[in-house]
Design a protein around this motif. Structure first.
Motif, mmCIF file in Angstrom:
data_model
loop_
_atom_site.group_PDB
_atom_site.id
_atom_site.type_symbol
_atom_site.label_atom_id
_atom_site.label_comp_id
_atom_site.label_asym_id
_atom_site.label_seq_id
_atom_site.Cartn_x
_atom_site.Cartn_y
_atom_site.Cartn_z
ATOM 1 N N THR A 247 5.697 79.558 -32.133
ATOM 2 C CA THR A 247 4.625 79.314 -31.753
ATOM 3 C C THR A 247 4.059 81.077 -31.664
ATOM 4 O O THR A 247 4.779 81.767 -32.022
ATOM 5 C CB THR A 247 4.096 79.100 -30.157
ATOM 6 N N SER A 248 3.378 82.162 -31.154
ATOM 7 C CA SER A 248 3.212 82.781 -30.780
ATOM 8 C C SER A 248 2.092 83.680 -30.322
ATOM 9 O O SER A 248 1.701 83.000 -29.198
ATOM 10 C CB SER A 248 2.438 83.795 -32.663
ATOM 11 N N THR A 249 2.758 84.816 -29.650
ATOM 12 C CA THR A 249 1.635 85.268 -29.024
ATOM 13 C C THR A 249 0.118 85.410 -28.771
ATOM 14 O O THR A 249 0.032 85.594 -29.797
ATOM 15 C CB THR A 249 2.331 87.256 -28.948
ATOM 16 N N LEU A 250 -0.496 84.915 -27.532
ATOM 17 C CA LEU A 250 -2.051 84.975 -27.626
ATOM 18 C C LEU A 250 -2.525 83.604 -27.869
ATOM 19 O O LEU A 250 -3.125 83.344 -28.392
ATOM 20 C CB LEU A 250 -2.635 86.817 -27.557
ATOM 21 N N SER A 251 -1.961 82.537 -28.365
ATOM 22 C CA SER A 251 -2.512 81.600 -28.976
ATOM 23 C C SER A 251 -1.934 80.534 -27.235
ATOM 24 O O SER A 251 -1.794 80.745 -26.623
ATOM 25 C CB SER A 251 -1.295 80.869 -29.802
ATOM 26 N N TRP A 252 -3.323 79.628 -27.714
ATOM 27 C CA TRP A 252 -3.358 79.066 -26.624
ATOM 28 C C TRP A 252 -2.425 77.762 -26.805
ATOM 29 O O TRP A 252 -2.050 77.259 -28.177
ATOM 30 C CB TRP A 252 -4.455 77.945 -27.057
ATOM 31 N N VAL A 253 -2.235 76.809 -25.924
ATOM 32 C CA VAL A 253 -0.928 75.734 -26.315
ATOM 33 C C VAL A 253 -1.553 74.374 -25.467
ATOM 34 O O VAL A 253 -2.155 74.854 -24.431
ATOM 35 C CB VAL A 253 0.383 76.136 -25.800
ATOM 36 N N THR A 254 -0.948 73.835 -25.724
ATOM 37 C CA THR A 254 -1.614 72.528 -24.464
ATOM 38 C C THR A 254 -0.507 71.901 -24.264
ATOM 39 O O THR A 254 1.017 72.001 -25.100
ATOM 40 C CB THR A 254 -1.744 71.046 -25.285
ATOM 41 N N HIS A 255 -0.088 71.428 -23.748
ATOM 42 C CA HIS A 255 1.558 70.569 -23.348
ATOM 43 C C HIS A 255 2.086 69.232 -24.174
ATOM 44 O O HIS A 255 3.406 69.302 -24.539
ATOM 45 C CB HIS A 255 1.649 68.994 -22.215
ATOM 46 N N LYS A 256 1.000 68.814 -25.450
ATOM 47 C CA LYS A 256 1.784 68.598 -27.039
ATOM 48 C C LYS A 256 2.147 69.629 -27.462
ATOM 49 O O LYS A 256 2.755 69.486 -28.483
ATOM 50 C CB LYS A 256 0.721 67.709 -27.542
ATOM 51 N N THR A 257 1.482 71.008 -27.555
ATOM 52 C CA THR A 257 2.087 71.704 -28.294
ATOM 53 C C THR A 257 3.811 72.116 -28.471
ATOM 54 O O THR A 257 4.025 72.402 -27.708
ATOM 55 C CB THR A 257 1.544 73.219 -28.667
ATOM 56 N N VAL A 258 4.350 72.007 -29.735
ATOM 57 C CA VAL A 258 6.169 71.973 -29.877
ATOM 58 C C VAL A 258 5.821 73.673 -30.098
ATOM 59 O O VAL A 258 5.452 74.051 -30.602
ATOM 60 C CB VAL A 258 6.556 71.835 -31.402
ATOM 61 N N ILE A 259 6.975 74.690 -28.995
ATOM 62 C CA ILE A 259 6.127 76.208 -29.115
ATOM 63 C C ILE A 259 7.838 76.314 -29.283
ATOM 64 O O ILE A 259 7.760 77.315 -29.734
ATOM 65 C CB ILE A 259 6.327 76.840 -27.369
ATOM 66 N N GLY A 260 9.056 75.877 -29.637
ATOM 67 C CA GLY A 260 10.507 75.843 -30.392
ATOM 68 C C GLY A 260 11.347 74.886 -30.302
ATOM 69 O O GLY A 260 11.440 73.724 -30.190
ATOM 70 N N THR A 261 12.853 75.210 -30.686
ATOM 71 C CA THR A 261 13.790 74.489 -30.063
ATOM 72 C C THR A 261 14.900 74.862 -29.722
ATOM 73 O O THR A 261 15.156 76.212 -29.606
ATOM 74 C CB THR A 261 13.848 73.876 -32.005
#
Length: 147
Positions: free
Chosen positions: A81-95
């Motif tokens: 993911t990247s700084t200042l992006s919008w995520v939800t509980h479904k978004t993969v943010i990393g590993t």
């Protein structure tokens, strides 16, 4: 539960506020162990305040969600993911990984929940750094009860 397919066997339910815990003195989160590269999803919908690298946490993501709570994900192998992006509980943010001060240790996600508004009832003058408990919530309390 932010780590894909994790169960209650993948973390120690007594690790929040464990003492002693290295340079941080007390453990202000939970470590969820998994294979390197396992997907991590955001626990909340929110704004990514920072996605990058710091010395202690290694590759991290900081997400501000409901109730102004800050969700801290550390030791990631990869940020997706990247700084200042919008995520939800479904978004993969990393590993899952072992970056920062977890280098050389089994891969895991360190997950903490912080609040900038102190919860005065959580003040504890009997434990090390007990005043800081006002600013940290036990992530385990928020995991799916079906684990």
């Amino acid at each position: 539960m932010p780590v894909e397919n994790a169960t209650k066997k993948d973390f120690n339910k007594n690790s929040f506020w464990a003492y002693p815990w290295g340079k941080s003195i007390t453990h202000k989160g939970v470590d969820i162990f998994a294979k390197k590269g396992t997907k991590i999803r955001s626990s909340v919908s929110g704004l990514v305040l920072y996605s990058g690298k710091i010395p202690v946490g290694g590759k991290i993501s900081l997400i501000i969600g409901p109730k102004w709570r800050i969700h801290y994900y550390a030791h990631l192998n990869k940020n997706t993911t990247s700084t200042l992006s919008w995520v939800t509980h479904k978004t993969v943010i990393g590993t899952v990984g072992s970056t920062g001060n977890a280098k050389g240790k089994p891969p895991h996600l360190h997950y903490s929940i912080l609040t900038p508004i102190p919860y005065l009832h959580r003040y504890d003058n009997k434990s090390k750094q007990g005043w800081r408990k006002m600013f940290y919530l036990n992530p385990i309390d928020y995991f799916n009860k079906n684990l």
